[in-house]
Write an enzyme that holds these catalytic residues in place. Structure first.
Site, PDB file in Angstrom:
ATOM      1  N   GLU A 173       0.803  -1.236   0.000  1.00 49.72           N
ATOM      2  CA  GLU A 173       0.000   0.000   0.000  1.00 49.72           C
ATOM      3  C   GLU A 173       0.838   1.290   0.000  1.00 49.72           C
ATOM      4  OE1 GLU A 173      -2.877  -0.442   3.169  1.00 49.72           O
ATOM      5  OE2 GLU A 173      -3.518  -2.387   2.419  1.00 49.72           O
ATOM      6  N   GLU A 219      -6.429 -10.478  -1.154  1.00 48.27           N
ATOM      7  CA  GLU A 219      -7.229 -10.227   0.067  1.00 48.27           C
ATOM      8  C   GLU A 219      -8.708 -10.185  -0.311  1.00 48.27           C
ATOM      9  OE1 GLU A 219      -5.814  -6.837   2.292  1.00 48.27           O
ATOM     10  OE2 GLU A 219      -3.716  -7.374   2.003  1.00 48.27           O
TER      11      GLU A 219
HETATM   12  O1  G3I Z   1      -4.626  -7.073  19.032  1.00 50.14           O
HETATM   13  C1  G3I Z   1      -5.533  -6.096  19.526  1.00 50.14           C
HETATM   14  C2  G3I Z   1      -6.226  -6.585  20.760  1.00 50.14           C
HETATM   15  O2  G3I Z   1      -5.256  -6.749  21.771  1.00 50.14           O
HETATM   16  C3  G3I Z   1      -7.294  -5.573  21.188  1.00 50.14           C
HETATM   17  O3  G3I Z   1      -8.005  -6.088  22.264  1.00 50.14           O
HETATM   18  C4  G3I Z   1      -8.253  -5.304  20.044  1.00 50.14           C
HETATM   19  C5  G3I Z   1      -9.274  -4.239  20.395  1.00 50.14           C
HETATM   20  O4  G3I Z   1      -9.658  -3.491  19.271  1.00 50.14           O
HETATM   21  O5  G3I Z   1      -7.518  -4.862  18.936  1.00 50.14           O
HETATM   22  C6  G3I Z   1      -6.583  -5.811  18.484  1.00 50.14           C
HETATM   23  O6  G3I Z   1      -5.943  -5.318  17.358  1.00 50.14           O
HETATM   24  C7  G3I Z   1      -6.692  -5.276  16.161  1.00 50.14           C
HETATM   25  C8  G3I Z   1      -6.023  -6.181  15.141  1.00 50.14           C
HETATM   26  O7  G3I Z   1      -6.649  -6.028  13.908  1.00 50.14           O
HETATM   27  C9  G3I Z   1      -6.060  -7.662  15.546  1.00 50.14           C
HETATM   28  O8  G3I Z   1      -7.357  -8.103  15.582  1.00 50.14           O
HETATM   29  C10 G3I Z   1      -6.687  -3.839  15.688  1.00 50.14           C
HETATM   30  O9  G3I Z   1      -7.452  -3.037  16.581  1.00 50.14           O
HETATM   31  C11 G3I Z   1      -7.275  -3.765  14.318  1.00 50.14           C
HETATM   32  O10 G3I Z   1      -7.093  -2.436  13.802  1.00 50.14           O
HETATM   33  C12 G3I Z   1      -6.540  -4.721  13.392  1.00 50.14           C
HETATM   34  O11 G3I Z   1      -7.162  -4.666  12.139  1.00 50.14           O
HETATM   35  C13 G3I Z   1      -6.452  -5.267  11.092  1.00 50.14           C
HETATM   36  C14 G3I Z   1      -6.155  -4.213  10.050  1.00 50.14           C
HETATM   37  O12 G3I Z   1      -5.527  -4.812   8.921  1.00 50.14           O
HETATM   38  C15 G3I Z   1      -5.274  -3.140  10.653  1.00 50.14           C
HETATM   39  O13 G3I Z   1      -4.499  -2.487   9.827  1.00 50.14           O
HETATM   40  C16 G3I Z   1      -7.328  -6.357  10.481  1.00 50.14           C
HETATM   41  O14 G3I Z   1      -7.475  -7.418  11.426  1.00 50.14           O
HETATM   42  C17 G3I Z   1      -6.697  -6.900   9.207  1.00 50.14           C
HETATM   43  O15 G3I Z   1      -7.615  -7.729   8.546  1.00 50.14           O
HETATM   44  C18 G3I Z   1      -6.347  -5.728   8.270  1.00 50.14           C
HETATM   45  O16 G3I Z   1      -5.717  -6.253   7.126  1.00 50.14           O
HETATM   46  C19 G3I Z   1      -5.385  -5.307   6.104  1.00 50.14           C
HETATM   47  C20 G3I Z   1      -4.188  -5.853   5.374  1.00 50.14           C
HETATM   48  O17 G3I Z   1      -3.152  -6.125   6.264  1.00 50.14           O
HETATM   49  C21 G3I Z   1      -3.722  -4.885   4.292  1.00 50.14           C
HETATM   50  N1  G3I Z   1      -4.794  -4.535   3.394  1.00 50.14           N
HETATM   51  C22 G3I Z   1      -6.020  -4.075   4.019  1.00 50.14           C
HETATM   52  C23 G3I Z   1      -6.480  -5.108   5.047  1.00 50.14           C
HETATM   53  C24 G3I Z   1      -7.790  -4.720   5.606  1.00 50.14           C
HETATM   54  O18 G3I Z   1      -7.643  -3.533   6.351  1.00 50.14           O
END
Ligand code: G3I
Length: 370
Positions: free
Chosen positions: A159, A264
């Site tokens: 990205e 994805e």
């Molecule tokens: O690990 C913490 C946890 O400790 C906490 O309790 C919880 C509360 O919100 O958050 C957890 O972290 C989250 C993490 O995912 C694990 O579940 C983050 O808040 C959340 O922002 C994060 O989101 C991820 C996102 O990328 C962040 O950038 C998504 O799971 C993941 O599917 C997403 O993947 C991205 C690709 O890497 C790149 N392309 C876009 C795609 C979708 O956004």
């Protein structure tokens, strides 16, 4: 009479479509999966979260092993998790994933070495260019060389582009200048010489961003540095999948000698104000934005099946150029789209429902191979 018929026809059609959808929700345990159906065409992958990597749910694990021959970590190899402090790396979960993929004969795609998002806090606090360069180089060297010889591929840079095809204003661009992308590929190649190396982005099937992506690739190639493929993430929307742009992009990337992957994939069914997957964009919660919290109409599932079927028909047409199609998650309950861009929604973007049962979209994709 005409009026009565006009009122009856939609209900009859809905009833037929409901029965069609219900009949398709049968259990597929014991049968062959997507990976077998598409074995001669391309790999079929999924993103895995912590629970799935740790095999916490027997049924889910069985489904993953039945359906997929490629895996991508949804989060655990991102810098904030794998490199939480300047001099500390945490390979616990990535090592488990590596072992899981080897045990199950699945190709592991590392995601991702260089991304502006999900960076560890300390990285944002680095002031000097020299120290930032040290962080950049040691991160790639340490992470990529740990899995060298085992990992199939890496999303080296993720990205890095804006929607208009220019380079995103990130901490990497700011501190290291525009050549950081070539440098990332050079370092990754050195640290993991036998691993395939990709650039990955969302919306890079759209003309302007695609043009920027083609330029980026050409720049890496012109520097004599290896880049093997481009990932089109494929976060698309119900009834609005950009088929023509996807096909043009597959052809354009292939023309540069690259492998093309859909990395994805999901087809979102809920409304939102913008397209793409920029995790910094958010929308406030509102019940009108969560219309299927008590169940999704069969007509929507049927439209989703149609979209997925058309997509896979396109992928099959270009099976000589596409090497992998990866879904961003296994089942609807796992999807990141339940929490983004609007928190707390009930979304339905994947091929398996919350009970891990196949949806009409699964049967549509399988049906193409019968
Ligand atoms: O690990 C913490 C946890 O400790 C906490 O309790 C919880 C509360 O919100 O958050 C957890 O972290 C989250 C993490 O995912 C694990 O579940 C983050 O808040 C959340 O922002 C994060 O989101 C991820 C996102 O990328 C962040 O950038 C998504 O799971 C993941 O599917 C997403 O993947 C991205 C690709 O890497 C790149 N392309 C876009 C795609 C979708 O956004």
């Amino acid at each position: 009479m005409k009026k009565i018929l006009q009122q009856l026809v939609p209900s009859v059609l809905l009833l037929i479509s409901c029965q069609f959808c219900t009949a398709q929700k049968k259990n597929i345990s014991g049968s062959k999966g997507l990976k077998d159906a598409y074995i001669a065409d391309f790999l079929i992958g999924t993103a895995l979260n912590t629970g799935q990597i740790e095999e916490r749910n027997l049924k889910s694990n069985e489904l993953i092993r039945q359906q997929f021959n490629a895996v991508t970590p949804e989060n655990c190899m991102k810098a904030e998790h794998i490199h939480p402090e300047w001099d500390r790396y945490d390979f616990t979960l990535p090592d488990k994933l590596m072992a899981y993929s080897q045990k199950n004969n699945m190709k592991l795609n590392g995601h991702t070495l260089i991304w502006h998002s999900q960076l560890p806090r300390f990285a944002h606090r680095i002031q000097s260019v020299d120290s930032f360069r040290t962080f950049f180089e040691s991160h790639i060297n340490t992470v990529a060389s740990r899995y060298s010889g085992k990992i199939f591929s890496w999303d080296v840079v993720n990205e890095a582009l804006n929607e208009d095809g220019t380079l995103r204003k990130s901490v990497f661009l700011d501190k290291l200048g525009p050549d950081y992308i070539v440098e990332a590929f050079r370092l990754a190649e050195k640290a993991s010489p036998k691993t395939e190396l990709y650039y990955n982005d969302y919306n890079n099937e759209q003309p302007l961003k695609r043009a920027g992506c083609l330029e980026l690739v050409k720049k890496v190639q012109a520097a004599g540095v290896r880049i093997d493929g481009v990932g089109i993430q494929g976060h698309w929307h119900l009834g609005k999948v950009p088929f023509a742009a996807i096909e043009e992009s597959i052809l354009a990337y292939h023309a540069l000698g690259l492998k093309v992957m859909i990395t994805e994939l999901d087809i979102e069914v809920l409304p939102r104000k913008f397209q793409g997957a920029d995790v910094n964009q958010r929308q406030a919660s509102n019940p009108a934005l969560n219309p299927y919290a008590n169940g999704i109409p069969d007509s929507i599932l049927a439209q989703q099946a149609k979209d997925y079927e058309e997509l896979f028909r396109l992928f099959l047409k270009h099976r000589d150029k596409i090497t992998r199609v990866t879904f961003w998650g296994v089942d609807d309950g796992q999807s990141w789209l339940n929490g983004w861009p609007v928190p707390g929604r009930t979304n339905f973007p994947l091929l398996f429902d919350r009970q891990l049962l196949p949806k009409p979209a699964y049967h549509a994709v399988m049906g193409l191979k019968k």
